[in-house]
Design a protein around this motif. Sequence first.
Motif, PDB file in Angstrom:
ATOM      1  N   SER A 230      -0.034   0.390   4.697  1.00 26.45           N
ATOM      2  CA  SER A 230      -0.208  -0.688   5.656  1.00 26.45           C
ATOM      3  C   SER A 230       1.113  -1.394   5.919  1.00 26.45           C
ATOM      4  O   SER A 230       1.950  -1.547   5.024  1.00 26.45           O
ATOM      5  CB  SER A 230      -1.220  -1.715   5.121  1.00 26.45           C
ATOM      6  OG  SER A 230      -1.251  -2.872   5.936  1.00 26.45           O
ATOM      7  N   GLN A 231       1.291  -1.820   7.149  1.00 24.99           N
ATOM      8  CA  GLN A 231       2.468  -2.599   7.514  1.00 24.99           C
ATOM      9  C   GLN A 231       2.469  -3.961   6.829  1.00 24.99           C
ATOM     10  O   GLN A 231       3.530  -4.532   6.584  1.00 24.99           O
ATOM     11  CB  GLN A 231       2.498  -2.788   9.035  1.00 24.99           C
ATOM     12  CG  GLN A 231       3.597  -3.689   9.554  1.00 24.99           C
ATOM     13  CD  GLN A 231       3.456  -3.952  11.035  1.00 24.99           C
ATOM     14  OE1 GLN A 231       2.490  -3.518  11.656  1.00 24.99           O
ATOM     15  NE2 GLN A 231       4.407  -4.650  11.614  1.00 24.99           N
TER      16      GLN A 231
ATOM     17  N   THR B 152      -2.719  -3.197  -0.135  1.00 25.45           N
ATOM     18  CA  THR B 152      -2.524  -4.347   0.738  1.00 25.45           C
ATOM     19  C   THR B 152      -3.637  -5.351   0.497  1.00 25.45           C
ATOM     20  O   THR B 152      -4.785  -4.965   0.207  1.00 25.45           O
ATOM     21  CB  THR B 152      -2.506  -3.934   2.222  1.00 25.45           C
ATOM     22  OG1 THR B 152      -2.379  -5.111   3.037  1.00 25.45           O
ATOM     23  CG2 THR B 152      -3.768  -3.193   2.621  1.00 25.45           C
TER      24      THR B 152
ATOM     25  N   TRP C  67     -11.046   0.239   9.416  1.00 25.86           N
ATOM     26  CA  TRP C  67     -10.623   1.453  10.119  1.00 25.86           C
ATOM     27  C   TRP C  67     -11.798   2.341  10.517  1.00 25.86           C
ATOM     28  O   TRP C  67     -11.618   3.319  11.227  1.00 25.86           O
ATOM     29  CB  TRP C  67      -9.656   2.259   9.247  1.00 25.86           C
ATOM     30  CG  TRP C  67      -8.261   1.726   9.277  1.00 25.86           C
ATOM     31  CD1 TRP C  67      -7.618   1.056   8.276  1.00 25.86           C
ATOM     32  CD2 TRP C  67      -7.337   1.788  10.371  1.00 25.86           C
ATOM     33  NE1 TRP C  67      -6.349   0.699   8.681  1.00 25.86           N
ATOM     34  CE2 TRP C  67      -6.151   1.144   9.956  1.00 25.86           C
ATOM     35  CE3 TRP C  67      -7.395   2.334  11.656  1.00 25.86           C
ATOM     36  CZ2 TRP C  67      -5.029   1.020  10.779  1.00 25.86           C
ATOM     37  CZ3 TRP C  67      -6.276   2.216  12.483  1.00 25.86           C
ATOM     38  CH2 TRP C  67      -5.115   1.570  12.046  1.00 25.86           C
TER      39      TRP C  67
ATOM     40  N   GLU D 105       0.851  -1.193   0.000  1.00 23.46           N
ATOM     41  CA  GLU D 105       0.000   0.000   0.000  1.00 23.46           C
ATOM     42  C   GLU D 105       0.887   1.244   0.000  1.00 23.46           C
ATOM     43  O   GLU D 105       1.744   1.405   0.869  1.00 23.46           O
ATOM     44  CB  GLU D 105      -0.907   0.004   1.222  1.00 23.46           C
ATOM     45  CG  GLU D 105      -1.975   1.098   1.160  1.00 23.46           C
ATOM     46  CD  GLU D 105      -2.975   0.988   2.287  1.00 23.46           C
ATOM     47  OE1 GLU D 105      -4.185   1.005   2.011  1.00 23.46           O
ATOM     48  OE2 GLU D 105      -2.542   0.881   3.456  1.00 23.46           O
TER      49      GLU D 105
ATOM     50  N   GLU E 261       4.909   1.572   8.966  1.00 26.19           N
ATOM     51  CA  GLU E 261       3.903   1.980   7.994  1.00 26.19           C
ATOM     52  C   GLU E 261       4.455   2.971   6.973  1.00 26.19           C
ATOM     53  O   GLU E 261       3.730   3.390   6.069  1.00 26.19           O
ATOM     54  CB  GLU E 261       2.698   2.597   8.702  1.00 26.19           C
ATOM     55  CG  GLU E 261       1.962   1.623   9.611  1.00 26.19           C
ATOM     56  CD  GLU E 261       0.779   2.268  10.318  1.00 26.19           C
ATOM     57  OE1 GLU E 261       0.527   3.467  10.079  1.00 26.19           O
ATOM     58  OE2 GLU E 261       0.111   1.572  11.107  1.00 26.19           O
TER      59      GLU E 261
END
Length: 391
Positions: free
Chosen positions: A250-251, A308, A314, A217, A289
């Motif tokens: 995103s991680q 992602t 969220w 992402e 992130e």
Amino acid sequence: MSPSPLSLLCALLLTFPLAILFTINTQDAAATTTTTVPPPPATPTPPIPPPPPIKIKTQLLKPSKNKMEDHGDDDDDTSLFHMASRVDPNPGPVGAPKKLAFLFLTAGPLPLAPLWELYFNQTKIKHLYNIYIHADPNSPIYPPPFQGVFANRTIPSKPTRRHTPTLAAAHRRLLAHALLHDPSNYIFALLSPSCIPLHSFDFTYKFLVKSKKSFVEILENEVGARGRWAARGETAMLPEVKFEDFRIGSQFSILTRGHARLAVGDTRLWSKFKLPCLQENVYRCYPEENYLPTLMSMVDRKGCVPATLTYVDWKGHHNGHPHTFGASEVGPDLILTLRGRRPRYGDEEMNGSDASVTVRRRGDPFLFARKFGADTVGALMDIANDVILRD
């Protein structure tokens, strides 16, 4: 002629030292020939019992006055990253099937392990995956009691903590070990202990192994980006990372083998992202992130799908965390709904709610979802075979 008294006295004085020397040598000889009495046999020493198991206690990481302590800097991992960055960029050996590397980043046990166990054990073709676990050694339960497919999958790990570079460092450590462990690893997916699969392994494998791009992402115009970029100081990121090059995402990414090599081999951008944030900016500090989205955007933007494939809600976020699904929410309808969602691509609408944009560009499926609480494992197992793992 008889010797005079004076000559006899002189002779006696001359022989006196010789007599003394002879007496000393005789005593030494007698001493050396004296029989030595052996000491009594020693009492056998009982075997030393093994030390008790070491208990790892949780250590509170205290921040310094000006900056958050890193506790995850990878200076001693330099050799590891260097070796991993030099592996063959092509999976091998030639003709061998490509594999998926599942990278679990956790602070402790995996509460949803039974679902993942079923996921991996239902593969039609075996030996198409590897599992790697980075478990925080500061966890009260360490090493975690991993069993089944997760047994003996833990890599050498270091403490991790939010708002520090430690989570991003742990991801790089997972990538490096996966690259070095099996040359057949082709795709590298990062997962959390609250992640679940939304499809069977076979569906996921077929989709990912044919992809020539990573899924990262990459968001450019996010609220708060300036504060994140300056969290280490107004000029700390310069000149390597200008604000206009800074990205958020995103991680939980999925990297190709080439991009995994790139991530562990990078030192230029990482030298900035591994810097600790200023104490007053700690709640703007999310290197996990920012690092990969920025790196991939700057180095190989066209080689990435800017999304992602791990769904997250969220809209119901709390205190910087997304909504956590509870047991009462889990059912077939939830899984089918999440399967029907589509990712957000770059700066598009969140979770593909703008259907016209999503369909026009891409329609990739979410392969995973989070966050699912530990209490959901029973409800998930109830629908695993009939819903989650059936495509």
